[in-house]
Design a protein around this motif. Structure first.
Motif, PDB file in Angstrom:
ATOM      1  N   GLN A 524       0.956  -1.232  -0.011  1.00 13.37           N
ATOM      2  CA  GLN A 524      -0.068   0.087  -0.135  1.00 13.37           C
ATOM      3  C   GLN A 524       0.897   1.347  -0.044  1.00 13.37           C
ATOM      4  N   LYS A 525       2.081   1.092   0.549  1.00 10.83           N
ATOM      5  CA  LYS A 525       3.058   2.375   0.427  1.00 10.83           C
ATOM      6  C   LYS A 525       2.477   3.540   0.977  1.00 10.83           C
ATOM      7  N   VAL A 526       2.017   4.533   0.324  1.00 12.86           N
ATOM      8  CA  VAL A 526       1.520   5.743   0.991  1.00 12.86           C
ATOM      9  C   VAL A 526       0.393   5.672   1.686  1.00 12.86           C
ATOM     10  N   LYS A 527      -0.454   4.719   1.256  1.00 15.20           N
ATOM     11  CA  LYS A 527      -1.852   4.403   2.106  1.00 15.20           C
ATOM     12  C   LYS A 527      -1.653   3.784   3.316  1.00 15.20           C
ATOM     13  N   PHE A 528      -0.587   2.987   3.406  1.00 10.63           N
ATOM     14  CA  PHE A 528      -0.387   2.160   4.723  1.00 10.63           C
ATOM     15  C   PHE A 528      -0.284   3.088   5.957  1.00 10.63           C
ATOM     16  N   ARG A 529      -1.260   2.231   6.796  1.00 11.26           N
ATOM     17  CA  ARG A 529      -1.579   2.970   8.183  1.00 11.26           C
ATOM     18  C   ARG A 529      -0.836   2.015   9.507  1.00 11.26           C
ATOM     19  N   GLU A 765      10.846   1.127 -11.483  1.00  8.22           N
ATOM     20  CA  GLU A 765       9.599   2.042 -11.422  1.00  8.22           C
ATOM     21  C   GLU A 765       9.000   1.692  -9.958  1.00  8.22           C
ATOM     22  N   ARG A 766       8.440   0.304  -9.399  1.00  7.10           N
ATOM     23  CA  ARG A 766       8.185   0.158  -8.289  1.00  7.10           C
ATOM     24  C   ARG A 766       9.062   0.403  -7.137  1.00  7.10           C
ATOM     25  N   PHE A 767      10.198   0.140  -7.500  1.00  7.73           N
ATOM     26  CA  PHE A 767      11.302   0.644  -6.305  1.00  7.73           C
ATOM     27  C   PHE A 767      11.104   2.132  -6.123  1.00  7.73           C
ATOM     28  N   ALA A 768      11.191   2.787  -7.065  1.00  8.11           N
ATOM     29  CA  ALA A 768      11.050   4.323  -7.146  1.00  8.11           C
ATOM     30  C   ALA A 768       9.769   4.912  -6.183  1.00  8.11           C
ATOM     31  N   ILE A 769       8.776   4.130  -6.389  1.00 12.00           N
ATOM     32  CA  ILE A 769       7.542   4.314  -5.540  1.00 12.00           C
ATOM     33  C   ILE A 769       7.721   4.159  -4.317  1.00 12.00           C
ATOM     34  N   ALA A 770       8.309   2.985  -4.020  1.00  4.24           N
ATOM     35  CA  ALA A 770       8.599   2.479  -2.785  1.00  4.24           C
ATOM     36  C   ALA A 770       9.308   3.621  -2.098  1.00  4.24           C
ATOM     37  N   LYS A 771      10.516   3.961  -2.625  1.00  3.08           N
ATOM     38  CA  LYS A 771      11.631   4.725  -2.020  1.00  3.08           C
ATOM     39  C   LYS A 771      10.890   6.170  -1.651  1.00  3.08           C
ATOM     40  N   ALA A 772       9.829   6.618  -2.397  1.00  5.40           N
ATOM     41  CA  ALA A 772       9.361   7.988  -2.219  1.00  5.40           C
ATOM     42  C   ALA A 772       8.603   7.837  -1.301  1.00  5.40           C
TER      43      ALA A 772
END
Length: 811
Positions: A524-529, A765-772
Motif C-alpha cells: 500500500q506504500k503511501v496509504k499504509f497505516r 519503477e516500483r522501487f522508485a514508488i516505494a522509495k518515495a
C-alpha cells in the motif's frame, strides 16, 4: 467490583495456560479468568535460557498472543497477585484491590528459585535464574563481569553456564556432588557429560560446596569460598540449585501444604473447590519440577472442572529431561539405575545409551547421551511400562526406529505434552500441509523445537512423501503471502487490524503480525497505516533495546565515511548523557550504547544525523573498502559507489535485514562476497567491470553469494542491485534472509526476472514508488511523536507493556 462466576486460574505460567486451553477444549462457554502476577501473559519458561542470549526476547517465548485470549473468551489479568482467597465465599482479592468471584479455582502458582543459606547471598552481583527479570539482570551484569560462577549442576545450571560462555563471559560451574545432573544420570554418563560441557567453554568444578559468597567493602560479590577453604574469584554469581514450590497463598488459605499443595488423583486440594496444578502441587508425595507432568495434570484438572468424574485420573508422571545445550544431546527418562541394566557406550565418541529394567523386564528408565536416536520410542517404553525379554535388542531397535514405528502413545513433544497420535490426527483432520502448520495447530515443536524433525517426518509419512505446501504467512489460518496480498489489493486494506478483521490473520498465535505489517506497507506504500501493536518496541522508538532496558543509537554513516565534526558530536553526546560505551560496529558505523528511552530524542537532536535503521528489518548499511581513492590495488571507486547505493536504498523496509557492501577489487576487504548484496570491481582499473553477488551470509550461516551477473559500469551495477532488492522485497517471505530466498527460488529464476530489460524497468519503477513513500529518517519523530509518551521512561509505557520483553532479535 468485578464479578464472574466460573473458573479462576491463578498463575500465568505454562501450568495456567495449559489449564485454560484444556478447559476450553472441553467447554467453550464456562467463564474463565486467568490472573498473572508477572507483567507478561504466559510464556514458555522451558526456553528461559534463550533470554540469556543477546537476541532473546519474551515476545518470542509467548505461548499465545493477546488476541487468542479474546477469541477464547478468557479474561486475562496481568501484573496483579492474588493476596487473599476465600474458597467458601468463592472470592479472590487482588493486589490492586479488585475482588473476583468464582465457582472453582485452580492454583498454578509455580515455584520460586531456591537459594541455599550462604553468607553473602544478598550481595550485588548475585542473581537467580527463574524469570525474565533475572535473565535481564544476569545479562546486564555479564557485560562487565570478568568471571562468572554458576552454582548448581542441574539442567538450569548447565543451560545458564553455557549461555554465559557463548556470550563471551568466562564461567565456572560449581556443583556440590561428584557428578552433574545426579538425579538423572548414573556415574558413567555423568563422567562423559562433564568433558562435553567443558569443551563448550565452561570450567566444571565438582564436589565443591559453596559456604560463602565473598564481597568487597561496597557489598559487591568478588568470589566464592568453599567448604574445603579454597576460593574462586568471580564478580557474577548465578544461583541455579533448584526450586521451592510457591505455596504461601495456599497456606494462608488454610489448605493442606507439605512440600507442595497436597492434591488427590483429581488434582483437588483439601478444599473441594480448589485445585492445584504444576510445580506448586504435591501428588502422592511427589512435586514435579519439569514440564511434561504439567500437561498430564492440566488434562485431568480440566476434566474435574467441567464435571467429568469418569475421565481417567492422574496417577503420576515419569520424570524426563532433555538438556537444551547446543552440541550436547542428552535425554533421560525414569530411573537412571536399577537391578537390570543394559549399556552400549563408546567413551571415545562420547556416546552412552542405557536401558534400565526390573527383573521381570519392565522398562524403568533410559539414559541417552551423545546419541539420542529413538528417544521417543524409549521414553514411551518407560511411560507405559513396556516389558521386554531382551533389553539390548530393544535398545538396538530404538536406534533404528523411524517415526512410522512409534506407537501413537509416544510423546513427541515433551515441552507441550503432545503425542504422535495427536499429531497424526491433526494432520489428517485438518489437512495440514507444512511443518509450521502442524506446529501452530498442535503446539508440537513450539517449545525448544528439538522435536521438529520428528514432526516433519510424521507429516511426510501422512502425505506419502509429497513436498510440503508453500510457506504460510499466517500458518494458523493457512494464508499465504500471495493470498493476503491479494486481499489487501482487492479490499484496499491499509492496516494490520483491517487484515485481521477481514481474514483472521494474526489472531491465533500472533507471530505473523510483523509480517502482515511489512506486507501491507510494501503493497500500500503511501496509504499504509502503521499500528503500534503490530510493531516491536525497536520499531516503535527507532532504536535497539538492550537487556538492561536502555537503547543503542546507530546513526547513518554512509560508506563508513565520517567527518571530524561528526566524531566530535559522538564524543560530546557520550559525555553529556554519560553513556557507558561507544563501539565501532562491523558495518563501519558507530554505536552509542546505554541510552535511556527518554533520552533518545535529545541524543538524536545533538547528533544531528539520520537514523541508521540498525534496529529494523530494513536496509542497514553498505560497507565499503577504500577503493581507488587511496588503495594502490583499487580498481573501482568503492566509496562513491557504496555511498550512492546506500542513499538509494536507505529507509526501505525489507522481509529481513539487508546488508550490502562494495569492494574496489577482488581482495574483498569489505566482505562483499558474503553480503545480501555485494558489488565487486574486477578487470582493468581504467575501465573496471562490476560483479553483482546476492544471497551471501556471514553470520550463523556462512554462504558465498551467487554471482547474479557482471556489468560494464557502476551505474548499471547499481540498477541491477536495486532491481534485485525490489524483487526480494516483493517475493521474499517474512523473516527470510536473501540467502534463504536464493536457495528457495533459485539463481536462474531470479536472473530471469531481474536481468530481463522489461521486467527490470518495471521493478525499478516500483522501487522508485516505494522509495518515495518510505521514511528516510524516523528520528524526526522527536519533533512530532506518534504518541505523547512514545519516549517516556520504560516504567510508564502507555501500553502497559514490558518493553524489554518485546525486543526483537535484530542482530
Amino acid at each position: 467490583m468485578f464479578s464472574t462466576h466460573g473458573i479462576l486460574v491463578i498463575g500465568g505460567g505454562i501450568a495456567g495456560q495449559a489449564v485454560c486451553e484444556a478447559v476450553r477444549a472441553r467447554d467453550t462457554d464456562v467463564p474463565v479468568t486467568l490472573v498473572c502476577a508477572e507483567d507478561h501473559l504466559p510464556y514458555d519458561r522451558v526456553r528461559l535460557g534463550d533470554l540469556l542470549e543477546e537476541t532473546g526476547s519474551v515476545q518470542a517465548l509467548r505461548l499465545r498472543p493477546d488476541a487468542w485470549y479474546e477469541d477464547a473468551g478468557i479474561t486475562a489479568i496481568t501484573g496483579a497477585r492474588v493476596t487473599a482467597l476465600s474458597p467458601d465465599a468463592g472470592t479472590a482479592t487482588l493486589s490492586t484491590g479488585t475482588v473476583l468471584h468464582y465457582d472453582r479455582v485452580v492454583l498454578c502458582t509455580g515455584s520460586d528459585a531456591l537459594v541455599p543459606p550462604m553468607e553473602g547471598s544478598a550481595a550485588t552481583g548475585v542473581e537467580v535464574f527463574r524469570d525474565p527479570a533475572d535473565c535481564a539482570a544476569i545479562l546486564g551484569a555479564a557485560r562487565s563481569a570478568r568471571h562468572a560462577a554458576v552454582i548448581g549442576g542441574g539442567l538450569l545450571g548447565l543451560e545458564a553456564a553455557h549461555a554465559l560462555a557463548r556470550g563471551g563471559t568466562p564461567v565456572t560451574l560449581v556443583h556440590l556432588v561428584d557428578r552433574l545432573m545426579e538425579r538423572q544420570l548414573d556415574a558413567p554418563a555423568a563422567a562423559l557429560l562433564a568433558p562435553a560441557i567443558e569443551a563448550l567453554g565452561v570450567e566444571v568444578r565438582l564436589e565443591h560446596a559453596t559456604r560463602e559468597i565473598l564481597t568487597h567493602g561496597d557489598g559487591r560479590a568478588c568470589g566464592l569460598r568453599f567448604a574445603d577453604g579454597t576460593t574462586l574469584d568471580c564478580d557474577l554469581v548465578v544461583v541455579a540449585v533448584g526450586i521451592r514450590p510457591q505455596v504461601s497463598l495456599a497456606r494462608d488459605t488454610g489448605l493442606t501444604v507439605e512440600r507442595g499443595i497436597v492434591v488427590d488423583d483429581r488434582l483437588v486440594t483439601s478444599h473441594p473447590n480448589v485445585l492445584a496444578v504444576g510445580e506448586c502441587a504435591q501428588h502422592r508425595g511427589v512435586v514435579h519440577g519439569i514440564v511434561a507432568p504439567i500437561h498430564d495434570q492440566a488434562q485431568v484438572a480440566a476434566d474435574t472442572l467441567v464435571g467429568r468424574p469418569d475421565a481417567p485420573a492422574y496417577t503420576g508422571s515419569i520424570p524426563t529431561a532433555k538438556l537444551k545445550v547446543m552440541g550436547v544431546d542428552l535425554v533421560t527418562a525414569g530411573a537412571p539405575e536399577g537391578e537390570r541394566e543394559v549399556v552400549v557406550a563408546d567413551a571415545a565418541a562420547g556416546t552412552y545409551r542405557k536401558l534400565v529394567c526390573d527383573p521381570d523386564g519392565v522398562v524403568l528408565g533410559a539414559v541417552l547421551l551423545g546419541d539420542a536416536r529413538g528417544a521417543e520410542l524409549l521414553m514411551d517404553a518407560v511411560r507405559t511400562g513396556r516389558t521386554t525379554d531382551d533389553p539390548l535388542a530393544l535398545l538396538a531397535e530404538a536406534s533404528q526406529a523411524t517415526a512410522a514405528e512409534l506407537p501413537d502413545s509416544a510423546q513427541v513433544c515433551n515441552c507441550n505434552g503432545i503425542c504422535k497420535g495427536e499429531i497424526v490426527a491433526a494432520i489428517r483432520s485438518g489437512g495440514l500441509g507444512s511443518t509450521q502448520e502442524v506446529v501452530n495447530v498442535t503446539r508440537a515443536g513450539a517449545g525448544c523445537g528439538s522435536c521438529k524433525p520428528v514432526v516433519s517426518e510424521l507429516l511426510q509419512i501422512e502425505r506419502a512423501g509429497a513436498a510440503e505446501e508453500p510457506t504460510y504467512l499466517c500458518p494458523c489460518r493457512k494464508l499465504t503471502r500471495e493470498a493476503v496480498g491479494e486481499l489487501v489489493r482487492t479490499e484496499d486494506l491499509c492496516s494490520v487490524s483491517e487484515i485481521s478483521a477481514a481474514c483472521g490473520a494474526g489472531r491465533d498465535c500472533g507471530a505473523c503480525k510483523p509480517g502482515l505489517s511489512y506486507l501491507v506497507e510494501e503493497r500500500q506504500k503511501v496509504k499504509f497505516r502503521q499500528e503500534r501493536h503490530a510493531k516491536f518496541i525497536n520499531d516503535r522508538v527507532h532504536a535497539n533495546i538492550q537487556n538492561d532496558g536502555t537503547f543503542s543509537v546507530v546513526p547513518r554513516i554512509r560508506g563508513g565515511v565520517v567527518t571530524s565534526d561528526e566524531l566530535r558530536r559522538f564524543a560530546d553526546v557520550a559525555d553529556k548523557y554519560e553513556l557507558p560505551m561507544i563501539k565501532i560496529t562491523g558495518g563501519q558505523r558507530i554505536d552509542l550504547l546505554g541510552v535511556k528511552k527518554e533520552q533518545l530524542p535529545a541524543v538524536w537532536e545533538d547528533l544531528g544525523m539520520p537514523s541508521g535503521y540498525a534496529y529494523a528489518k530494513a536496509v542497514r548499511t553498505v560497507k565499503t573498502c577504500v577503493g581507488t581513492q587511496f588503495c594502490r590495488f583499487g580498481l573501482g571507486d568503492a566509496i562513491t559507489v557504496g555511498i550512492d547505493l546506500e542513499r538509494a536504498m536507505e529507509g526501505l523496509h525489507t522481509p529481513h535485514k539487508v546488508k550490502a557492501a562494495v569492494t574496489g577489487c577482488p581482495r574483498n576487504c569489505s566482505e562483499a562476497y558474503v553480503k545480501d548484496i555485494g558489488l565487486v570491481a574486477i578487470g582493468d582499473a581504467a575501465a573496471p567491470q562490476w560483479e553483482i553477488y546476492v544471497g551471501g551470509a556471514a553470520g550463523a550461516s556462512i554462504r558465498k553469494g551467487d554471482l547474479l551477473t557482471t556489468v560494464d559500469s557502476a551505474e548499471e551495477a547499481q540498477r541491477v542491485a536495486l532491481a534485485y532488492l525490489q524483487h526480494y522485497r516483493e517475493h521474499g517471505e517474512h523473516l527470510e534472509r536473501t540467502y534463504g530466498f536464493q536457495e528457495r527460488v533459485g539463481l536462474e529464476a531470479v536472473q530471469a526476472v531481474v536481468l530481463d530489460p522489461e521486467q527490470q524497468t518495471a521493478l525499478l519503477e516500483r522501487f522508485a514508488i516505494a522509495k518515495a513513500a518510505c521514511d528516510p529518517d524516523p528520528w524526526q519523530e522527536r519533533y512530532a511523536p506518534v504518541h505523547p509518551k512514545q519516549f517516556s521512561e520504560l516504567d510508564s509505557d502507555p501500553e502497559g507493556l514490558d518493553l524489554v520483553a518485546l525486543a526483537e532479535a535484530t542482530r
